[in-house]
Design a protein around this motif. Structure first.
Motif, mmCIF file in Angstrom:
data_model
loop_
_atom_site.group_PDB
_atom_site.id
_atom_site.type_symbol
_atom_site.label_atom_id
_atom_site.label_comp_id
_atom_site.label_asym_id
_atom_site.label_seq_id
_atom_site.Cartn_x
_atom_site.Cartn_y
_atom_site.Cartn_z
ATOM 1 N N LEU A 35 0.795 -1.290 0.023
ATOM 2 C CA LEU A 35 0.067 -0.170 0.013
ATOM 3 C C LEU A 35 0.936 1.242 -0.070
ATOM 4 C CD1 LEU A 35 -2.791 -1.031 2.855
ATOM 5 C CD2 LEU A 35 -3.009 -0.696 0.321
ATOM 6 N N ARG A 95 -0.154 3.278 -5.204
ATOM 7 C CA ARG A 95 -1.076 3.845 -4.065
ATOM 8 C C ARG A 95 0.017 4.790 -3.234
ATOM 9 N NH1 ARG A 95 -5.870 2.528 -3.493
ATOM 10 N NH2 ARG A 95 -6.739 0.639 -4.602
ATOM 11 N N THR A 97 -4.815 -0.363 5.917
ATOM 12 C CA THR A 97 -6.249 0.232 5.262
ATOM 13 C C THR A 97 -7.080 -0.849 5.814
ATOM 14 O OG1 THR A 97 -7.264 0.145 2.900
ATOM 15 C CG2 THR A 97 -5.933 -1.622 3.454
ATOM 16 N N GLN A 114 -6.149 -5.446 -5.001
ATOM 17 C CA GLN A 114 -6.392 -4.167 -5.275
ATOM 18 C C GLN A 114 -5.242 -3.231 -4.188
ATOM 19 O OE1 GLN A 114 -10.288 -3.872 -3.770
ATOM 20 N NE2 GLN A 114 -11.236 -3.925 -5.703
ATOM 21 N N GLN A 154 -4.646 1.586 -8.636
ATOM 22 C CA GLN A 154 -4.961 2.840 -8.072
ATOM 23 C C GLN A 154 -6.668 2.856 -7.746
ATOM 24 O OE1 GLN A 154 -4.055 4.903 -11.660
ATOM 25 N NE2 GLN A 154 -1.943 5.507 -10.664
ATOM 26 N N HIS A 192 -9.829 4.593 -5.107
ATOM 27 C CA HIS A 192 -10.500 4.566 -3.808
ATOM 28 C C HIS A 192 -12.099 4.645 -4.375
ATOM 29 C CE1 HIS A 192 -6.480 5.400 -2.324
ATOM 30 N NE2 HIS A 192 -6.731 4.749 -1.250
#
Length: 357
Positions: free
Chosen positions: A40, A45, A51, A85, A89, A91
């Protein structure tokens, strides 16, 4: 006629199906998750290594009669949630219609026939039957399954499928609008018919072996790997076949799959990929279990191995807590930077059942 409205969490799923000739039910699985991984913090990212996420699976079923029904599976999840994921990229919150189909079924003593038309999960392989977090004893998925450039999509495909059982033999055949290697929506361009089929045999009550295959065009002109000068997508098929094994005895459950995929190219090298995994779960106590999954992927461009372990605890009949750790190894992974520690709280709800005799 008599009508019954009950809290579904108090009623086993099989009882509703056996007693009611028609009606409606809704089941749901809700997962809250947290993960720590340096993936991450790296490109693309470039954030913090921690997360949190949320995922809901809704399963509405409208039983029209003893033979006809309409069923669905709707997924809503935050992003990033799935391990794959962590290296992509974006959110936000995303909703997917995994299944939505009209079904006709007939059951006899030792045989059955089920025909479904609509949005379907791929008939290839075996893991998608355990896709729900309440059923998957670990946290991640095997390497061939997923959403982004994987060999077997976890999303739904539009088409038709027939399932037949005869004693210890089970068979399925599916025709859909696109390849499991590159799922296309019904409003997308470059849709080409693909077929999948599978056959299984239960050698004994605790041991089943199966085979499956799929074939059909898989590319579209805006696809990431569709290069200039390539042949028409309809002339470039993908072919896959695989073997799966399931075994259970006492506190032990074992699953395994081996798969081979070939994606034809003309302007560049044809992609040949082999993927396999072995998964074991051991129940230590009615509330506790431990599980492991060892997997590998080999193709023309990449080599990857995963080692995942998890422990599960059931505080009550409707909830499951999973704590897991995954190790990834490959030529592009530096040391422990690809490893992931994750926790899930999985809650199963059966809130509604409206049945009519």
């Amino acid at each position: 006629m008599r009508f019954r409205i009950v809290l579904y969490c108090c009623l086993p799923a099989g009882v509703w199906a056996q007693e009611a000739s028609s009606g409606f039910e809704l089941r749901a699985t809700v997962t809250g998750a947290g993960a720590y991984t340096h993936r991450l913090a790296e490109q693309p990212r470039s954030g913090t290594p921690f997360t949190g996420g949320l995922r809901s699976l809704l399963y509405p079923t409208w039983k029209l009669s003893r033979n006809w029904s309409v069923s669905g599976a709707i997924q809503i999840h935050s992003r990033p949630f799935f391990f794959e994921q962590f290296s992509t990229q974006g959110h936000g919150v995303k909703a997917d219609l995994l299944q939505a189909h009209l079904s006709y079924s007939r059951f006899w003593k030792d045989r059955s026939v089920v025909v479904r038309v609509g949005q379907l999960s791929s008939a290839f392989g075996a893991f998608l039957l355990r896709y729900d977090d309440a059923v998957n004893p670990l946290i991640d998925m095997p390497l061939s399954y997923g959403y982004y450039y994987t060999s077997v999509t976890s999303l739904g495909l539009a088409g038709a499928q027939a399932d037949v059982t005869l004693g210890k033999l089970d068979a399925r055949a599916q025709f859909v609008n696109s390849s499991p290697a590159n799922r296309r929506g019904i409003f997308d361009r470059d849709q080409y018919g693909n077929w999948s089929a599978g056959l299984g045999y239960s050698i004994r009550q605790s041991l089943r072996v199966g085979v499956s295959a799929y074939r059909g065009p898989y590319l579209h002109r805006q696809y990431r790997y569709y290069r200039p000068g390539e042949a028409r997508p309809r002339d470039l098929p993908a072919t896959a076949y695989g073997v799966d094994v399931q075994w259970g005895r006492g506190p032990w459950n074992v699953y395994g799959e081996w798969q081979r995929f070939q994606l034809i190219y003309r302007a560049t090298l044809t992609l040949t990929r082999r993927v396999g995994y072995a998964e074991t779960r051991r129940v230590l106590h009615p509330r506790w279990y431990v599980a492991t999954r060892l997997g590998y992927l080999r193709d023309n461009y990449n080599e990857l191995e995963t080692y995942e372990a998890a422990a599960g605890f059931r505080p009550n009949r409707h909830q499951l807590i999973k704590v897991g750790y995954q190790i990834q190894k490959g030529p592009d992974i530096r040391g422990t930077l690809g490893n992931t520690f994750a926790v899930q709280l999985v809650s199963v709800f059966r809130p509604i059942s409206i049945a009519r005799d």
